[in-house]
Design an enzyme around this catalytic site. Structure first.
Site, mmCIF file in Angstrom:
data_model
loop_
_atom_site.group_PDB
_atom_site.id
_atom_site.type_symbol
_atom_site.label_atom_id
_atom_site.label_comp_id
_atom_site.label_asym_id
_atom_site.label_seq_id
_atom_site.Cartn_x
_atom_site.Cartn_y
_atom_site.Cartn_z
ATOM 1 N N PRO A 54 0.801 -1.223 0.000
ATOM 2 C CA PRO A 54 0.000 0.000 0.000
ATOM 3 C C PRO A 54 0.839 1.280 0.000
ATOM 4 O O PRO A 54 0.460 2.269 -0.619
ATOM 5 C CB PRO A 54 -0.826 -0.122 1.288
ATOM 6 N N GLU B 177 3.613 -2.807 -12.911
ATOM 7 C CA GLU B 177 4.910 -3.386 -13.273
ATOM 8 C C GLU B 177 5.871 -2.327 -13.796
ATOM 9 O O GLU B 177 6.553 -2.509 -14.799
ATOM 10 C CB GLU B 177 4.714 -4.539 -14.251
#
Length: 384
Positions: free
Chosen positions: A134, A363
């Site tokens: 997070p 990514e």
């Protein structure tokens, strides 16, 4: 739509067979339903996984353990055709093969490989990859998830976020800080203390399962640790594998948007003629094709480098950055050509456009890949 640069003529016979097989699967099993999946926020992973496994698409670029052992370009072509269906479909295959199976295949013990790779290749077991947190997305070196030794066991605590397949996975490859640096752990998801609630209210990648992972005193044996790697090299090498699939996959999303725009421009009549007969529309379509073809050329070249064992991570960053941006630009232009119809799920464009907003970020954000190229050019790191 014509392949004006005849790019697919550079594919060999096996690669063309994979292209045609995956394209047929997507046409038969995905395209008739994916608009509904997107609207409903569902993805039938358990139904599709064995079918994808039967086609040899799960971990297809890996050798042994039931994997197909194809070359890198074949894997790229498969990703292209999967993402022409939907980014969520390609994400499922990428996560299974490049992020969950690859680290076990490359860094795992013989026991881990034998236990997990054959059922994952067959689609009988589903994997996920736990790296992003997070508060630590682009900065995984400072992850807070921690594994401490307790006798001969490890005890894992922490959380991960934005995890594809998380709530349906049978096994999670989780990266955590330890007293000896970052380590990878193969975590069966039925281990006590592991939970994976699904993330809802997404407006992108809706035909994909996205979850958080929570580890509350998850006790693992020593055999759960990946023995073959320590440090960030492990997760970053997995991301490089997955990013290669992305730079190919988005070429498929771009092509789907371009094809939809061309067909619409040929049939939508305004002011007495098809809108494709107007110069402004033709200019848009021409530049869209240029962008799609350039992305395809980049993918082919990087595929050849990977097959030759010469592909570098910074080259993958170039491909991910350039091709995702090109695909997103094409999707946005296609949306404009379709006008009001461009925002409906009767056409694939808005679905691809929304999905690509996520692909742009995950990514490796475009900013991170930009800095990778900046460092390659100047020799100066600018991450901090």
């Amino acid at each position: 739509m014509d392949d004006l640069l005849r790019l697919d003529e550079r594919l060999n016979g096996d690669q063309r067979l994979i292209r045609d097989t995956v394209k047929s699967f997507v046409a038969d099993r995905v395209l008739p339903h994916v608009g509904d999946w997107f609207e409903e926020g569902t993805f039938p992973a358990r139904e599709l996984a064995p079918q994808l496994g039967a086609l040899g698409l799960l971990g297809m670029h890996l050798e042994g353990f039931g994997c197909a052992g194809t070359d890198a370009t074949s894997y790229g072509v498969a990703c292209r055709e999967l993402e022409a269906g939907d980014s969520g479909l390609r994400s499922f295959v990428s996560v299974q093969g490049s992020l969950a199976m690859f680290p076990i295949w490359r860094y795992g013990s013989d026991e881990q490989k034998q236990q997990w790779l054959p059922p994952m290749a067959a689609g009988e077991a589903i994997g996920c990859f736990g790296l992003t947190e997070p508060d630590h997305g682009s900065d995984p070196a400072n992850m807070r998830t921690y594994a401490k030794r307790d006798g001969s066991d490890w005890v894992l605590n922490g959380s991960k976020m934005w995890i594809t397949n998380g709530s349906i996975a049978d096994v999670a490859v989780v990266w955590a800080q330890t007293d000896d640096g970052i380590r990878g752990f193969v975590v069966p998801t039925d281990t006590p203390g592991f939970t994976a609630p699904e993330i809802h209210k997404k407006m992108s990648l809706r035909a994909s399962i996205t979850s958080s992972l929570y580890f509350d005193d998850v006790r693992l044996p020593e055999s759960a640790a990946l023995p073959g790697v320590r440090g960030l090299k492990g997760p970053l090498s997995c991301l490089s594998e997955a990013r290669f699939g992305i730079l190919w996959g988005v070429v498929g999303a771009a092509r789907a948007c371009l094809e939809a725009a061309v067909e619409y421009a040929q049939t939508r009549v305004q002011f007495g003629k098809p809108i494709g007969a107007f110069q402004l529309t033709q200019e848009k379509l021409a530049w869209m094709y240029v962008g799609a073809a350039q992305a395809g050329l980049t993918a082919l070249h990087l595929g050849a480098l990977k097959d030759a064992g010469e592909l570098e991570p910074r080259q993958v960053s170039f491909g991910k950055l350039a091709n995702v941006r090109a695909a997103l630009d094409i999707a946005r232009q296609a949306r404009s050509i379709l006008g009001g119809n461009g925002i409906t799920l009767e056409y694939p464009v808005i679905r691809h456009m929304n999905n690509l907003e996520s692909v742009l970020t995950y990514e490796g954000t475009q900013e991170i890949h930009t800095l990778v190229l900046g460092e390659a050019l100047t020799g100066l790191a600018a991450y901090r």
